[in-house]
Design an enzyme around this catalytic site. Structure first.
Site, PDB file in Angstrom:
ATOM      1  N   HIS A   1      49.141-129.364  30.696  1.00 13.85           N
ATOM      2  CA  HIS A   1      48.720-128.934  32.030  1.00 13.85           C
ATOM      3  C   HIS A   1      47.887-130.046  32.681  1.00 13.85           C
ATOM      4  O   HIS A   1      47.150-130.757  31.994  1.00 13.85           O
ATOM      5  CB  HIS A   1      47.911-127.637  31.923  1.00 13.85           C
ATOM      6  CG  HIS A   1      47.677-126.993  33.252  1.00 13.85           C
ATOM      7  ND1 HIS A   1      46.681-127.410  34.100  1.00 13.85           N
ATOM      8  CD2 HIS A   1      48.335-125.997  33.891  1.00 13.85           C
ATOM      9  CE1 HIS A   1      46.741-126.677  35.209  1.00 13.85           C
ATOM     10  NE2 HIS A   1      47.726-125.818  35.100  1.00 13.85           N
TER      11      HIS A   1
ATOM     12  N   GLY B   1      45.958-124.347  42.718  1.00 20.85           N
ATOM     13  CA  GLY B   1      44.671-123.737  43.078  1.00 20.85           C
ATOM     14  C   GLY B   1      44.198-124.099  44.466  1.00 20.85           C
ATOM     15  O   GLY B   1      43.040-123.842  44.819  1.00 20.85           O
TER      16      GLY B   1
ATOM     17  N   LYS C   1      43.964-119.642  32.513  1.00 24.82           N
ATOM     18  CA  LYS C   1      42.943-120.703  32.430  1.00 24.82           C
ATOM     19  C   LYS C   1      41.670-120.139  31.775  1.00 24.82           C
ATOM     20  O   LYS C   1      41.764-119.302  30.888  1.00 24.82           O
ATOM     21  CB  LYS C   1      42.675-121.281  33.816  1.00 24.82           C
ATOM     22  CG  LYS C   1      43.962-121.625  34.565  1.00 24.82           C
ATOM     23  CD  LYS C   1      43.711-122.460  35.773  1.00 24.82           C
ATOM     24  CE  LYS C   1      45.020-122.661  36.523  1.00 24.82           C
ATOM     25  NZ  LYS C   1      44.919-123.641  37.572  1.00 24.82           N
TER      26      LYS C   1
ATOM     27  N   GLU D   1      45.244-129.979  34.251  1.00 21.95           N
ATOM     28  CA  GLU D   1      43.793-129.897  34.001  1.00 21.95           C
ATOM     29  C   GLU D   1      43.451-130.467  32.622  1.00 21.95           C
ATOM     30  O   GLU D   1      42.389-131.051  32.433  1.00 21.95           O
ATOM     31  CB  GLU D   1      43.332-128.436  34.145  1.00 21.95           C
ATOM     32  CG  GLU D   1      43.318-128.020  35.609  1.00 21.95           C
ATOM     33  CD  GLU D   1      43.600-126.553  35.860  1.00 21.95           C
ATOM     34  OE1 GLU D   1      43.492-125.732  34.928  1.00 21.95           O
ATOM     35  OE2 GLU D   1      43.947-126.221  37.013  1.00 21.95           O
TER      36      GLU D   1
ATOM     37  N   GLU E   1      54.579-128.889  38.301  1.00 18.04           N
ATOM     38  CA  GLU E   1      53.379-128.434  38.999  1.00 18.04           C
ATOM     39  C   GLU E   1      52.778-129.593  39.792  1.00 18.04           C
ATOM     40  O   GLU E   1      52.018-130.396  39.226  1.00 18.04           O
ATOM     41  CB  GLU E   1      52.344-127.930  38.000  1.00 18.04           C
ATOM     42  CG  GLU E   1      52.816-126.784  37.142  1.00 18.04           C
ATOM     43  CD  GLU E   1      51.658-125.901  36.701  1.00 18.04           C
ATOM     44  OE1 GLU E   1      51.660-124.731  37.053  1.00 18.04           O
ATOM     45  OE2 GLU E   1      50.745-126.420  36.035  1.00 18.04           O
TER      46      GLU E   1
ATOM     47  N   SER F   1      50.140-122.542  43.360  1.00 11.73           N
ATOM     48  CA  SER F   1      49.884-121.508  44.372  1.00 11.73           C
ATOM     49  C   SER F   1      51.082-120.602  44.628  1.00 11.73           C
ATOM     50  O   SER F   1      51.318-120.177  45.759  1.00 11.73           O
ATOM     51  CB  SER F   1      49.385-122.138  45.681  1.00 11.73           C
ATOM     52  OG  SER F   1      48.188-122.854  45.444  1.00 11.73           O
TER      53      SER F   1
ATOM     54  N   ASN G   1      49.199-118.264  33.800  1.00  6.01           N
ATOM     55  CA  ASN G   1      48.233-119.150  33.146  1.00  6.01           C
ATOM     56  C   ASN G   1      46.843-118.707  33.594  1.00  6.01           C
ATOM     57  O   ASN G   1      46.439-118.969  34.724  1.00  6.01           O
ATOM     58  CB  ASN G   1      48.496-120.604  33.588  1.00  6.01           C
ATOM     59  CG  ASN G   1      47.421-121.557  33.088  1.00  6.01           C
ATOM     60  OD1 ASN G   1      46.615-121.199  32.229  1.00  6.01           O
ATOM     61  ND2 ASN G   1      47.389-122.763  33.644  1.00  6.01           N
TER      62      ASN G   1
HETATM   63  C1  PEP Z   1      48.446-123.560  37.317  1.00  4.54           C
HETATM   64  O1  PEP Z   1      47.360-124.049  37.128  1.00  4.54           O
HETATM   65  O2  PEP Z   1      49.284-123.577  36.405  1.00  4.54           O
HETATM   66  C2  PEP Z   1      48.719-122.985  38.632  1.00  4.54           C
HETATM   67  C3  PEP Z   1      49.944-123.035  39.073  1.00  4.54           C
HETATM   68  O3  PEP Z   1      47.664-122.460  39.325  1.00  4.54           O
HETATM   69  P1  PEP Z   1      47.702-121.745  40.772  1.00  4.54           P
HETATM   70  O4  PEP Z   1      48.843-120.771  40.752  1.00  4.54           O
HETATM   71  O5  PEP Z   1      46.377-121.052  40.894  1.00  4.54           O
HETATM   72  O6  PEP Z   1      47.903-122.811  41.782  1.00  4.54           O
END
Ligand code: PEP
Length: 255
Positions: free
Chosen positions: A97, A175, A11, A99, A169, A215, A9
């Site tokens: 997601h 992040g 973003k 966000e 998630e 992460s 992803n």
């Molecule tokens: C995401 O936003 O889908 C995600 C998992 O980000 P990150 O791997 O940077 O934590």
């Protein structure tokens, strides 16, 4: 029996030029057809065409979008329809997601409409669910994820469920560099699968892939992917670097 999916992803990162550079630098080993492993990247809308052009012919890396609207067309300034994604050849679309839930007011009802639209268009939705830190601290994470899952998937048939991908998630791990432990991930994935079995039947629940996101990176992917109900990763930061993405695909291939 469930193949592993490593999905990036991106973003709001990677314009068309950076997207072309990514594919130019991506290891051939990450692009070949690996039995039991699917790899995909989800660039921003404006970089989708660049991704399709830059992807080497014969590459097995699939391409997805990060959002889609639930109407066919019309006066929806700034939105993108499923037919537009179809025209490009997108395989996946990330929906719900955290966000988008947090900054763009998307709730389960909106996500549900989008999931249905994507399914009708033959684009595989990657439906995201996950609790925020306060909800975990208050021991409400199972209730929150149960509600998000039920709301986002309301009205789907068992056959439709088989066509989607779910991404768990935990928002506190996105992040932040903090990752759910393999045990925490497995516990929640097994819980989601149990809830899906109750709603859609054992067979459909056993078929659906549940990715972990938060992460995930080359250093922790192996132990997460070893969990029986973790069927891949939705990866933000680490998916932006061709070398990390290639390593993640290699770790998936070694499972
Ligand atoms: C995401 O936003 O889908 C995600 C998992 O980000 P990150 O791997 O940077 O934590």
């Amino acid at each position: 029996m469930r193949s592993i999916l490593i999905a990036g992803n991106w973003k709001m990162n990677m314009g068309p030029k950076e997207t072309a550079d990514f594919f130019a630098q991506l290891d051939d080993s990450a692009q070949k057809n690996i039995e039991g492993v699917d790899a995909a990247v989800c660039p921003p809308f404006v970089s989708l065409s660049a991704a399709f052009s830059a992807r080497k012919s014969g590459s097995a890396v699939k391409i997805g979008a990060q959002n889609v609207h639930f109407e066919d067309n019309g006066a929806y300034t700034g939105e993108i329809s499923t037919s537009m994604l179809n025209e490009l050849g997108c395989d996946f679309v990330i929906l719900g997601h955290s966000e988008r839930r947090e900054y763009f007011g998307e709730d389960d009802a909106i996500i549900n409409k989008k999931v249905k639209k994507a399914l009708a268009a033959g684009v595989t939705p990657i439906v995201c669910v996950g609790e925020v830190l306060a909800e975990r601290k208050e021991n409400r994470h199972f209730d929150v994820v149960k509600e998000q899952t039920a709301g986002s998937l309301a009205g789907l048939s068992a056959d439709e469920l088989k066509k989607i991908v779910i991404a768990y998630e935990p928002v506190w791990a996105i992040g932040t560099g903090e990752t759910a432990s393999p045990e925490q991930a497995q516990e929640m994935h097994a819980f989601i699968r149990k809830e899906l079995a109750a709603q859609f039947g054992e067979e459909a629940a056993a078929t659906v892939r549940i990715l972990y996101g938060g992460s995930m990176k080359p250093g922790n992917a192996d132990e997460l992917l070893k969990q029986p109900d973790v069927d891949g990763g939705l990866i933000g930061g680490a998916s932006l670097k061709p070398s990390d993405f290639s390593q993640l695909v290699a770790i998936a291939a070694a499972q």
